[in-house]
Design a protein around this motif. Sequence first.
Motif, PDB file in Angstrom:
ATOM      1  N   GLY A 114       0.819  -1.198   0.000  1.00 25.09           N
ATOM      2  CA  GLY A 114       0.000   0.000   0.000  1.00 25.09           C
ATOM      3  C   GLY A 114       0.859   1.256   0.000  1.00 25.09           C
ATOM      4  O   GLY A 114       1.923   1.293   0.634  1.00 25.09           O
ATOM      5  N   ALA A 115       0.403   2.299  -0.683  1.00 22.77           N
ATOM      6  CA  ALA A 115       1.188   3.531  -0.813  1.00 22.77           C
ATOM      7  C   ALA A 115       1.486   4.176   0.532  1.00 22.77           C
ATOM      8  O   ALA A 115       2.472   4.906   0.671  1.00 22.77           O
ATOM      9  CB  ALA A 115       0.449   4.516  -1.716  1.00 22.77           C
ATOM     10  N   ALA A 116       0.653   3.911   1.528  1.00 24.88           N
ATOM     11  CA  ALA A 116       0.848   4.509   2.848  1.00 24.88           C
ATOM     12  C   ALA A 116       1.994   3.867   3.622  1.00 24.88           C
ATOM     13  O   ALA A 116       2.359   4.345   4.703  1.00 24.88           O
ATOM     14  CB  ALA A 116      -0.445   4.401   3.663  1.00 24.88           C
ATOM     15  N   PHE A 117       2.585   2.794   3.080  1.00 20.19           N
ATOM     16  CA  PHE A 117       3.583   2.026   3.822  1.00 20.19           C
ATOM     17  C   PHE A 117       4.969   2.099   3.181  1.00 20.19           C
ATOM     18  O   PHE A 117       5.651   1.082   3.027  1.00 20.19           O
ATOM     19  CB  PHE A 117       3.125   0.574   3.963  1.00 20.19           C
ATOM     20  CG  PHE A 117       1.787   0.420   4.628  1.00 20.19           C
ATOM     21  CD1 PHE A 117       1.650   0.582   5.994  1.00 20.19           C
ATOM     22  CD2 PHE A 117       0.651   0.147   3.869  1.00 20.19           C
ATOM     23  CE1 PHE A 117       0.411   0.447   6.608  1.00 20.19           C
ATOM     24  CE2 PHE A 117      -0.588   0.010   4.471  1.00 20.19           C
ATOM     25  CZ  PHE A 117      -0.715   0.174   5.849  1.00 20.19           C
ATOM     26  N   ALA A 118       5.379   3.316   2.833  1.00 28.03           N
ATOM     27  CA  ALA A 118       6.686   3.500   2.201  1.00 28.03           C
ATOM     28  C   ALA A 118       7.823   3.011   3.094  1.00 28.03           C
ATOM     29  O   ALA A 118       8.798   2.416   2.611  1.00 28.03           O
ATOM     30  CB  ALA A 118       6.892   4.974   1.844  1.00 28.03           C
ATOM     31  N   ASP A 119       7.715   3.256   4.397  1.00 31.75           N
ATOM     32  CA  ASP A 119       8.768   2.820   5.320  1.00 31.75           C
ATOM     33  C   ASP A 119       8.866   1.296   5.365  1.00 31.75           C
ATOM     34  O   ASP A 119       9.961   0.740   5.510  1.00 31.75           O
ATOM     35  CB  ASP A 119       8.513   3.368   6.727  1.00 31.75           C
ATOM     36  CG  ASP A 119       8.701   4.871   6.809  1.00 31.75           C
ATOM     37  OD1 ASP A 119       9.313   5.440   5.883  1.00 31.75           O
ATOM     38  OD2 ASP A 119       8.235   5.474   7.796  1.00 31.75           O
ATOM     39  N   HIS A 120       7.725   0.625   5.243  1.00 28.96           N
ATOM     40  CA  HIS A 120       7.729  -0.837   5.235  1.00 28.96           C
ATOM     41  C   HIS A 120       8.417  -1.365   3.980  1.00 28.96           C
ATOM     42  O   HIS A 120       9.216  -2.310   4.042  1.00 28.96           O
ATOM     43  CB  HIS A 120       6.301  -1.371   5.305  1.00 28.96           C
ATOM     44  CG  HIS A 120       5.593  -1.081   6.584  1.00 28.96           C
ATOM     45  ND1 HIS A 120       5.159   0.177   6.931  1.00 28.96           N
ATOM     46  CD2 HIS A 120       5.244  -1.894   7.631  1.00 28.96           C
ATOM     47  CE1 HIS A 120       4.566   0.128   8.111  1.00 28.96           C
ATOM     48  NE2 HIS A 120       4.607  -1.114   8.552  1.00 28.96           N
ATOM     49  N   ALA A 121       8.120  -0.746   2.837  1.00 24.68           N
ATOM     50  CA  ALA A 121       8.750  -1.175   1.596  1.00 24.68           C
ATOM     51  C   ALA A 121      10.263  -0.999   1.662  1.00 24.68           C
ATOM     52  O   ALA A 121      11.028  -1.885   1.257  1.00 24.68           O
ATOM     53  CB  ALA A 121       8.170  -0.391   0.422  1.00 24.68           C
ATOM     54  N   ALA A 122      10.692   0.145   2.195  1.00 21.96           N
ATOM     55  CA  ALA A 122      12.133   0.415   2.300  1.00 21.96           C
ATOM     56  C   ALA A 122      12.810  -0.577   3.236  1.00 21.96           C
ATOM     57  O   ALA A 122      13.895  -1.093   2.933  1.00 21.96           O
ATOM     58  CB  ALA A 122      12.357   1.845   2.788  1.00 21.96           C
ATOM     59  N   ALA A 123      12.170  -0.852   4.375  1.00 22.20           N
ATOM     60  CA  ALA A 123      12.758  -1.775   5.347  1.00 22.20           C
ATOM     61  C   ALA A 123      12.872  -3.175   4.766  1.00 22.20           C
ATOM     62  O   ALA A 123      13.868  -3.880   4.990  1.00 22.20           O
ATOM     63  CB  ALA A 123      11.917  -1.787   6.622  1.00 22.20           C
ATOM     64  N   CYS A 124      11.870  -3.598   4.011  1.00 19.48           N
ATOM     65  CA  CYS A 124      11.893  -4.938   3.425  1.00 19.48           C
ATOM     66  C   CYS A 124      12.986  -5.062   2.368  1.00 19.48           C
ATOM     67  O   CYS A 124      13.699  -6.073   2.311  1.00 19.48           O
ATOM     68  CB  CYS A 124      10.535  -5.269   2.816  1.00 19.48           C
ATOM     69  SG  CYS A 124       9.236  -5.541   4.048  1.00 19.48           S
ATOM     70  N   ARG A 125      13.122  -4.044   1.560  1.00 14.70           N
ATOM     71  CA  ARG A 125      14.162  -4.082   0.522  1.00 14.70           C
ATOM     72  C   ARG A 125      15.561  -4.107   1.137  1.00 14.70           C
ATOM     73  O   ARG A 125      16.470  -4.773   0.638  1.00 14.70           O
ATOM     74  CB  ARG A 125      14.008  -2.874  -0.397  1.00 14.70           C
ATOM     75  CG  ARG A 125      13.019  -3.122  -1.523  1.00 14.70           C
ATOM     76  CD  ARG A 125      13.185  -2.111  -2.625  1.00 14.70           C
ATOM     77  NE  ARG A 125      12.954  -2.706  -3.931  1.00 14.70           N
ATOM     78  CZ  ARG A 125      12.442  -2.044  -4.945  1.00 14.70           C
ATOM     79  NH1 ARG A 125      12.111  -0.781  -4.813  1.00 14.70           N
ATOM     80  NH2 ARG A 125      12.272  -2.641  -6.113  1.00 14.70           N
ATOM     81  N   GLN A 126      15.700  -3.365   2.222  1.00 20.04           N
ATOM     82  CA  GLN A 126      17.006  -3.319   2.878  1.00 20.04           C
ATOM     83  C   GLN A 126      17.325  -4.644   3.565  1.00 20.04           C
ATOM     84  O   GLN A 126      18.472  -5.102   3.553  1.00 20.04           O
ATOM     85  CB  GLN A 126      17.043  -2.179   3.898  1.00 20.04           C
ATOM     86  CG  GLN A 126      18.383  -2.001   4.579  1.00 20.04           C
ATOM     87  CD  GLN A 126      18.393  -0.807   5.527  1.00 20.04           C
ATOM     88  OE1 GLN A 126      17.399  -0.113   5.680  1.00 20.04           O
ATOM     89  NE2 GLN A 126      19.527  -0.563   6.161  1.00 20.04           N
ATOM     90  N   ALA A 127      16.301  -5.269   4.150  1.00 25.07           N
ATOM     91  CA  ALA A 127      16.528  -6.477   4.946  1.00 25.07           C
ATOM     92  C   ALA A 127      16.626  -7.742   4.097  1.00 25.07           C
ATOM     93  O   ALA A 127      17.281  -8.706   4.487  1.00 25.07           O
ATOM     94  CB  ALA A 127      15.414  -6.635   5.975  1.00 25.07           C
ATOM     95  N   SER A 128      15.956  -7.743   2.939  1.00 30.99           N
ATOM     96  CA  SER A 128      15.879  -8.977   2.155  1.00 30.99           C
ATOM     97  C   SER A 128      16.422  -8.763   0.749  1.00 30.99           C
ATOM     98  O   SER A 128      15.805  -8.058  -0.068  1.00 30.99           O
ATOM     99  CB  SER A 128      14.433  -9.477   2.090  1.00 30.99           C
ATOM    100  OG  SER A 128      14.357 -10.665   1.328  1.00 30.99           O
ATOM    101  N   PRO A 129      17.539  -9.384   0.428  1.00 24.60           N
ATOM    102  CA  PRO A 129      18.126  -9.230  -0.904  1.00 24.60           C
ATOM    103  C   PRO A 129      17.323  -9.919  -2.002  1.00 24.60           C
ATOM    104  O   PRO A 129      17.543  -9.686  -3.191  1.00 24.60           O
ATOM    105  CB  PRO A 129      19.505  -9.883  -0.753  1.00 24.60           C
ATOM    106  CG  PRO A 129      19.330 -10.884   0.348  1.00 24.60           C
ATOM    107  CD  PRO A 129      18.349 -10.265   1.298  1.00 24.60           C
ATOM    108  N   HIS A 130      16.377 -10.781  -1.601  1.00 19.14           N
ATOM    109  CA  HIS A 130      15.615 -11.537  -2.595  1.00 19.14           C
ATOM    110  C   HIS A 130      14.536 -10.692  -3.259  1.00 19.14           C
ATOM    111  O   HIS A 130      14.052 -11.049  -4.335  1.00 19.14           O
ATOM    112  CB  HIS A 130      14.964 -12.758  -1.937  1.00 19.14           C
ATOM    113  CG  HIS A 130      15.945 -13.689  -1.295  1.00 19.14           C
ATOM    114  ND1 HIS A 130      16.811 -14.464  -2.025  1.00 19.14           N
ATOM    115  CD2 HIS A 130      16.209 -13.960   0.010  1.00 19.14           C
ATOM    116  CE1 HIS A 130      17.572 -15.188  -1.204  1.00 19.14           C
ATOM    117  NE2 HIS A 130      17.224 -14.896   0.031  1.00 19.14           N
ATOM    118  N   ILE A 131      14.100  -9.599  -2.620  1.00 17.68           N
ATOM    119  CA  ILE A 131      13.010  -8.807  -3.177  1.00 17.68           C
ATOM    120  C   ILE A 131      13.501  -8.036  -4.398  1.00 17.68           C
ATOM    121  O   ILE A 131      14.312  -7.119  -4.302  1.00 17.68           O
ATOM    122  CB  ILE A 131      12.430  -7.845  -2.113  1.00 17.68           C
ATOM    123  CG1 ILE A 131      11.711  -8.656  -1.027  1.00 17.68           C
ATOM    124  CG2 ILE A 131      11.462  -6.848  -2.759  1.00 17.68           C
ATOM    125  CD1 ILE A 131      11.050  -7.829   0.038  1.00 17.68           C
TER     126      ILE A 131
END
Length: 534
Positions: A114-131
């Motif tokens: 969801g567009a409201a969860f930019a921080d979640h998207a950033a955290a996931c990309r940083q934590a998981s190299p598979h994304i």
Amino acid sequence: MTSSSTRVMNLSHFLTQAARRDPEGIGFVWGERSWSWTQMEARVDAMAAALVSEFGVTKGDRILVQSSNCNQMFESMFACFRVGAVWVPTNYRQTPEDVAYLAQASGARGMICGAAFADHAAACRQASPHIGFVISIGGSSFGEDYDAIVARHEGAKVRGAAVDRDDPCWFFFTSGTTGRPKAAVLTHGQMAFVITNHLCDLMPGTGPHDASIVVAPLSHGAGVHQLVQVAHGVKTILPASEKLEVGAVWSLIEKWRVTNLFTVPTILKMLIEDPAVEKIDRSSLRYVIYAGAPMYREDQKRALATLGPVLVQYFGLGEVTGNITVLPPAFHTPDDGPHARIGTCGFERTGMQVEIQNDDGDEVAPGETGEICVVGPAVFAGYYDNPEANAKSFRNGWFRTGDLGHMDQNGFVYITGRASDMYISGGSNIYPREIEEKILQHPAISEVAVLGVPDPVWGEVGVAVCVAREGLAAADIDVRSWLEAKIARYKMPKRFVFWPEMPKSAYGKIAKKLIREELERRGELGERTQEPAA
């Protein structure tokens, strides 16, 4: 035997079937917008085509979904199923760090966010190299818009991926009440049984003439419930507000002639205690299904008095996808007479077997307390990449629920509580559930949770966290004196704490983990707190 013997229907075919049978019928409603079954099918085909052709998704890839309830989130389930990918929805109220852990634990290949969860998207990309990609629901800077992608692939037709019975379709993350969440692997074959079983045991006779309303996050039990509705061509009604607005829910029930809903006891309590319930036509309701926790008897009686004989209870963890026991409307009684089965969560679901076992895995006698264990086609395939948890959760082929209870001579199951909730005071096992049921009979108490806390003399003692009914002062409520004649002395909580509201999980359940954390934050775990005058 050839491998074709395990081939099963791809779950996304349920949507295709609904679109074939009732092309222009309404399948999904959200606020002022609605989508026909044909439109839903086309949108799912378009996203499925994009996942494969643009993002390189292949069978078995995990797709993390961080979103509040919306039509795109619901569609993403079918799009993932269609291409043979695994749908990995989160509890959208979790922190970015929590969701990043889910991304790592699942090995997610991509993310729909969801567009409201930019921080979640950033955290996931940083934590998981598979994304490798993130699709945004709504305009954002972190990914292309979901609807724009759907529009680009309009008209695409995608044949459902060939799947076997044990191919995963959904990682159902546990709530993590006793540690890190674990990914329960749900499969196409298992879920086909679950859907059939829900229609058989929970809402028989449900079909295209019905409507179902969503009052919980689609990421967990409500998502399973709505998938069941699609299987029989039942329209789904999604309230416009992300926040639960009880009055709006009742208005939608009246407007759309809603016939069934799935919820948890705390939300059902809010629904029946709101003044709006008396102002609308709710006569269309046939099944009000509650699960996730046992419903306290006083709340159960109030719901029956308000709604009539429409209550359906089921017991079943996410690992068994709700399919352990059922208590149909005919067994819900407002009377406390000799024939009432007060406190039961019902009998075994169709095709499932339940056994109460001791610590050695032996079945105990009727009426004797033990761990509730279950076998049958609804049991999950195991926890993803977690052999230690699998070893603890299965014994001799039985799934161990971690819930304590007993079964009577007629096969009705009674839950005593979670094994982790039980505490030992002065050498005696104490089950909070029993005490909570008694306290809730007090006319001034709205909610309660009893927890065992450390004590230098007795090892552990009980603390009862109470919420007074609206308009009543905690200082005027003497629970201890009122309770003395109703329970054994050794079961009496040592302290009674009054809070203005009870901490609840994202799914509306009273969460003892959160209560314990709040007690610790307030310094009330080991200190003597103020009690009503005795």
